[in-house]
Design a protein around this motif. Structure first.
Motif, PDB file in Angstrom:
ATOM      1  N   TYR A   7      -4.925   1.435 -20.711  1.00 10.75           N
ATOM      2  CA  TYR A   7      -4.229   2.097 -19.693  1.00 10.75           C
ATOM      3  C   TYR A   7      -5.316   2.743 -18.866  1.00 10.75           C
ATOM      4  O   TYR A   7      -5.267   2.504 -17.595  1.00 10.75           O
ATOM      5  CB  TYR A   7      -3.408   3.142 -20.338  1.00 10.75           C
ATOM      6  N   ILE A   8      -6.242   3.384 -19.515  1.00 15.35           N
ATOM      7  CA  ILE A   8      -7.280   4.187 -18.811  1.00 15.35           C
ATOM      8  C   ILE A   8      -8.173   3.391 -17.910  1.00 15.35           C
ATOM      9  O   ILE A   8      -8.540   3.870 -16.656  1.00 15.35           O
ATOM     10  CB  ILE A   8      -8.050   5.150 -19.672  1.00 15.35           C
ATOM     11  N   ARG A   9      -8.469   2.199 -18.563  1.00 22.55           N
ATOM     12  CA  ARG A   9      -9.563   1.473 -17.763  1.00 22.55           C
ATOM     13  C   ARG A   9      -8.598   0.926 -16.567  1.00 22.55           C
ATOM     14  O   ARG A   9      -9.182   0.710 -15.465  1.00 22.55           O
ATOM     15  CB  ARG A   9      -9.498   0.075 -18.552  1.00 22.55           C
ATOM     16  N   ARG A  10      -7.421   0.572 -16.452  1.00 22.41           N
ATOM     17  CA  ARG A  10      -6.582   0.149 -15.481  1.00 22.41           C
ATOM     18  C   ARG A  10      -6.762   1.362 -14.347  1.00 22.41           C
ATOM     19  O   ARG A  10      -6.717   0.932 -13.214  1.00 22.41           O
ATOM     20  CB  ARG A  10      -5.140  -0.538 -15.895  1.00 22.41           C
ATOM     21  N   GLN A  11      -6.127   2.337 -14.882  1.00 21.75           N
ATOM     22  CA  GLN A  11      -6.073   3.650 -13.946  1.00 21.75           C
ATOM     23  C   GLN A  11      -7.530   3.916 -13.187  1.00 21.75           C
ATOM     24  O   GLN A  11      -7.450   4.230 -12.198  1.00 21.75           O
ATOM     25  CB  GLN A  11      -5.464   5.020 -14.711  1.00 21.75           C
ATOM     26  N   LYS A  12      -8.611   3.626 -13.992  1.00 23.24           N
ATOM     27  CA  LYS A  12      -9.851   3.802 -13.264  1.00 23.24           C
ATOM     28  C   LYS A  12     -10.169   2.661 -11.947  1.00 23.24           C
ATOM     29  O   LYS A  12     -10.376   2.988 -11.198  1.00 23.24           O
ATOM     30  CB  LYS A  12     -11.147   3.576 -14.295  1.00 23.24           C
ATOM     31  N   LEU A  13      -9.498   1.521 -12.402  1.00 30.17           N
ATOM     32  CA  LEU A  13      -9.703   0.542 -11.199  1.00 30.17           C
ATOM     33  C   LEU A  13      -8.919   0.819 -10.035  1.00 30.17           C
ATOM     34  O   LEU A  13      -8.973   0.909  -8.850  1.00 30.17           O
ATOM     35  CB  LEU A  13      -9.106  -0.867 -11.890  1.00 30.17           C
ATOM     36  N   ILE A  14      -7.562   1.473 -10.554  1.00 29.90           N
ATOM     37  CA  ILE A  14      -6.592   1.811  -9.502  1.00 29.90           C
ATOM     38  C   ILE A  14      -6.893   3.033  -8.490  1.00 29.90           C
ATOM     39  O   ILE A  14      -6.813   2.965  -7.424  1.00 29.90           O
ATOM     40  CB  ILE A  14      -5.320   2.049 -10.155  1.00 29.90           C
ATOM     41  N   GLU A  15      -7.516   3.946  -9.236  1.00 33.64           N
ATOM     42  CA  GLU A  15      -8.232   4.794  -8.669  1.00 33.64           C
ATOM     43  C   GLU A  15      -8.889   4.656  -7.383  1.00 33.64           C
ATOM     44  O   GLU A  15      -9.078   5.306  -6.304  1.00 33.64           O
ATOM     45  CB  GLU A  15      -9.327   5.833  -9.552  1.00 33.64           C
ATOM     46  N   LYS A  16      -9.742   3.600  -7.505  1.00 34.73           N
ATOM     47  CA  LYS A  16     -10.420   3.166  -6.245  1.00 34.73           C
ATOM     48  C   LYS A  16      -9.804   2.355  -5.284  1.00 34.73           C
ATOM     49  O   LYS A  16     -10.299   1.792  -4.022  1.00 34.73           O
ATOM     50  CB  LYS A  16     -11.655   2.176  -6.743  1.00 34.73           C
ATOM     51  N   SER A  17      -8.451   2.222  -5.516  1.00 34.62           N
ATOM     52  CA  SER A  17      -7.850   1.435  -4.335  1.00 34.62           C
ATOM     53  C   SER A  17      -7.614   2.131  -2.940  1.00 34.62           C
ATOM     54  O   SER A  17      -7.615   3.244  -3.157  1.00 34.62           O
ATOM     55  CB  SER A  17      -6.165   1.203  -4.955  1.00 34.62           C
ATOM     56  N   TYR A  18      -7.612   1.484  -1.893  1.00 34.50           N
ATOM     57  CA  TYR A  18      -7.387   2.396  -0.745  1.00 34.50           C
ATOM     58  C   TYR A  18      -6.418   1.716   0.168  1.00 34.50           C
ATOM     59  O   TYR A  18      -5.719   0.688   0.041  1.00 34.50           O
ATOM     60  CB  TYR A  18      -8.806   2.268  -0.029  1.00 34.50           C
ATOM     61  N   VAL A  51      -4.705   0.260   3.740  1.00 33.68           N
ATOM     62  CA  VAL A  51      -4.789  -0.561   5.066  1.00 33.68           C
ATOM     63  C   VAL A  51      -3.479  -0.287   5.814  1.00 33.68           C
ATOM     64  O   VAL A  51      -2.284  -0.488   5.214  1.00 33.68           O
ATOM     65  CB  VAL A  51      -5.076  -1.778   4.684  1.00 33.68           C
ATOM     66  N   ASN A  52      -3.453  -0.041   7.152  1.00 36.99           N
ATOM     67  CA  ASN A  52      -2.259  -0.032   7.956  1.00 36.99           C
ATOM     68  C   ASN A  52      -1.244   0.847   7.610  1.00 36.99           C
ATOM     69  O   ASN A  52      -0.197   0.816   7.942  1.00 36.99           O
ATOM     70  CB  ASN A  52      -1.684  -1.404   7.881  1.00 36.99           C
ATOM     71  N   LYS A  53      -1.607   2.034   6.896  1.00 36.59           N
ATOM     72  CA  LYS A  53      -0.851   2.881   6.365  1.00 36.59           C
ATOM     73  C   LYS A  53       0.308   2.423   5.449  1.00 36.59           C
ATOM     74  O   LYS A  53       1.274   3.468   4.941  1.00 36.59           O
ATOM     75  CB  LYS A  53      -0.069   3.690   7.639  1.00 36.59           C
ATOM     76  N   ASN A  54       0.538   1.111   5.177  1.00 40.29           N
ATOM     77  CA  ASN A  54       1.562   0.870   4.353  1.00 40.29           C
ATOM     78  C   ASN A  54       1.206  -0.100   3.269  1.00 40.29           C
ATOM     79  O   ASN A  54       2.032  -0.887   2.548  1.00 40.29           O
ATOM     80  CB  ASN A  54       2.774   0.306   5.004  1.00 40.29           C
ATOM     81  N   MET A  55       0.002  -0.610   3.207  1.00 36.01           N
ATOM     82  CA  MET A  55      -0.601  -1.666   2.290  1.00 36.01           C
ATOM     83  C   MET A  55      -1.858  -1.185   1.558  1.00 36.01           C
ATOM     84  O   MET A  55      -2.550  -0.221   2.183  1.00 36.01           O
ATOM     85  CB  MET A  55      -1.103  -2.805   3.134  1.00 36.01           C
ATOM     86  N   THR A  56      -1.945  -1.378   0.310  1.00 37.85           N
ATOM     87  CA  THR A  56      -2.997  -0.849  -0.227  1.00 37.85           C
ATOM     88  C   THR A  56      -3.881  -2.175  -1.046  1.00 37.85           C
ATOM     89  O   THR A  56      -3.217  -3.199  -1.558  1.00 37.85           O
ATOM     90  CB  THR A  56      -2.502   0.073  -1.625  1.00 37.85           C
ATOM     91  N   ILE A  57      -5.071  -1.866  -1.163  1.00 41.20           N
ATOM     92  CA  ILE A  57      -5.899  -2.926  -1.895  1.00 41.20           C
ATOM     93  C   ILE A  57      -6.571  -2.416  -3.077  1.00 41.20           C
ATOM     94  O   ILE A  57      -7.189  -1.229  -2.927  1.00 41.20           O
ATOM     95  CB  ILE A  57      -7.056  -3.367  -0.770  1.00 41.20           C
ATOM     96  N   CYS A  58      -6.785  -3.000  -4.127  1.00 45.14           N
ATOM     97  CA  CYS A  58      -7.436  -2.606  -5.448  1.00 45.14           C
ATOM     98  C   CYS A  58      -8.447  -3.678  -5.607  1.00 45.14           C
ATOM     99  O   CYS A  58      -8.118  -4.787  -5.832  1.00 45.14           O
ATOM    100  CB  CYS A  58      -6.506  -2.274  -6.403  1.00 45.14           C
ATOM    101  N   PHE A  75      -2.223  -5.516  -2.987  1.00 41.55           N
ATOM    102  CA  PHE A  75      -3.403  -6.547  -3.175  1.00 41.55           C
ATOM    103  C   PHE A  75      -4.224  -6.019  -4.436  1.00 41.55           C
ATOM    104  O   PHE A  75      -4.751  -4.957  -4.231  1.00 41.55           O
ATOM    105  CB  PHE A  75      -3.651  -7.049  -2.168  1.00 41.55           C
ATOM    106  N   ALA A  76      -4.249  -7.070  -5.316  1.00 49.09           N
ATOM    107  CA  ALA A  76      -5.462  -6.737  -6.295  1.00 49.09           C
ATOM    108  C   ALA A  76      -6.383  -8.055  -6.316  1.00 49.09           C
ATOM    109  O   ALA A  76      -5.882  -9.144  -6.470  1.00 49.09           O
ATOM    110  CB  ALA A  76      -4.869  -6.579  -7.800  1.00 49.09           C
TER     111      ALA A  76
END
Ligand code: MN
Length: 328
Positions: A218-229, A231-238, A267-268
């Motif tokens: 769980y923590i490993r996944r959250q660390k990856l998700i933390e870096k998501s950003y 785009v266009n105010k309604n999409m996110t990329i991880c 998007f992952a």
């Protein structure tokens, strides 16, 4: 219940009644949707006074499933399995093979079995692949279905059959995992299936225990998700690190991203083999991610899509995706 579903349910029943040698098989690395459906179906087949076998191959890696098998035995319940090495001894021209939760030969637990059996039934909810198993007697592949359990629970309900509460619990676990807790592809039929499983005695406490996750993962996944950003105010990329991931890891991260404020599509991006980078895309239903993935050589449907890109780095794939979705 629509007439069409009744038709499928009735012909499934007819096939079961007409065969004395029935095998049930799900995909490799079985999960609760595949195995829960298989166990539920076996209960139905038992009620018709017919014997069936669930095909198993490798020793179980999924800890929660392992625990479930132990619980079946501890509760003096019964499920009938057959190992790959013993299957050739029992199959004949009369064998009926029911494949659950997948429709591709290479994905099933024992692929060579598909070539050896004449009577095949497929019940699946994944997006139909061009490599689907041909010549099946019934091929019910409905991507609008939340899960294979949804089909099976509604089948059991249609037949007005009872199954043991423990099996109902396993089925409910599969339903909740595949719908990401009733968030994805959930319709009235999904709730109807869940409602029937609870009526059959599905145990809410055991269900929660089986759904519990390994904390480190769980923590490993959250660390990856933390870096998501965004785009266009309604999409996110991880963008994942350079490790090699399974498709389902990308999918579960994309799904998890949908729970955050303002996210309408996610998007992952990560490596899925040495030279292939995968993108898994999800949408809450306003943005068509299939269209976006199709531009990058992939496919899927409106709310769930993916692509695989060869011989490009993660960074390059990220750039391609961003330039395709970025509004000026
Ligand atoms: Mn499934």
């Amino acid at each position: 219940m629509g007439d069409f579903m009744e038709e499928i349910f009735n012909s499934l029943t007819q096939f079961i009644k007409e065969h004395n040698n029935i095998l049930i098989m799900t995909h490799k690395n079985p999960d609760f949707d595949g195995m829960g459906s298989a166990l539920g179906l076996q209960q139905v087949i038992n009620s018709f006074k017919k014997e069936s076998y669930i095909c198993i191959n490798n020793s179980e890696k999924n800890n929660s499933l392992k625990k479930s098998y132990d619980l079946i035995i501890e509760n003096n319940l019964y499920f009938n399995t057959i190992k790959k090495s013993n299957i050739d001894k029992i199959i004949n021209d009369d064998t009926l093979l029911i494949i659950l939760d997948t429709h591709k030969q290479e994905m099933v637990e024992i692929p060579e079995l598909v070539s050896k059996v004449k009577n095949i039934i497929i019940i699946d909810h994944h997006i139909k692949n061009k490599d689907y198993i041909k010549d099946a007697k019934i091929s019910y592949i409905n991507e609008g279905l939340s899960s294979t359990v949804e089909f099976m629970a509604n089948y059991i309900k249609y037949l007005n059959k009872q199954i043991d509460p423990l099996f109902a619990t396993f089925m409910l676990v599969g339903l909740e995992i595949d719908t990401n807790n009733f968030r994805l592809k959930t319709t009235d039929k999904t709730y109807e299936a869940a409602s029937y499983l609870i009526k059959l005695g599905a145990d809410n406490i055991l269900k929660q225990e089986l759904l519990q996750e390994n904390k480190e993962e769980y923590i490993r996944r959250q660390k990856l998700i933390e870096k998501s950003y965004m785009v266009n105010k309604n999409m996110t990329i991880c963008v994942l690190d350079s490790k090699i991931y399974e498709n389902k890891d990308l999918a579960s991260i994309a799904e998890e991203l949908l729970q955050f404020e303002n996210v309408e599509a996610s998007f992952a991006i990560g490596k899925i083999s040495k030279d292939i980078v995968g993108i898994s895309a999800r949408s809450i239903g306003k943005i068509n991610v299939e269209q976006i993935m199709a531009k990058l050589g992939g496919g899927g449907h409106y709310t769930e899509a993916a692509t695989q890109i060869k011989d490009k780095s993660i960074k390059e794939v990220e750039k391609i995706l961003v330039s395709n979705i970025k509004e000026d």
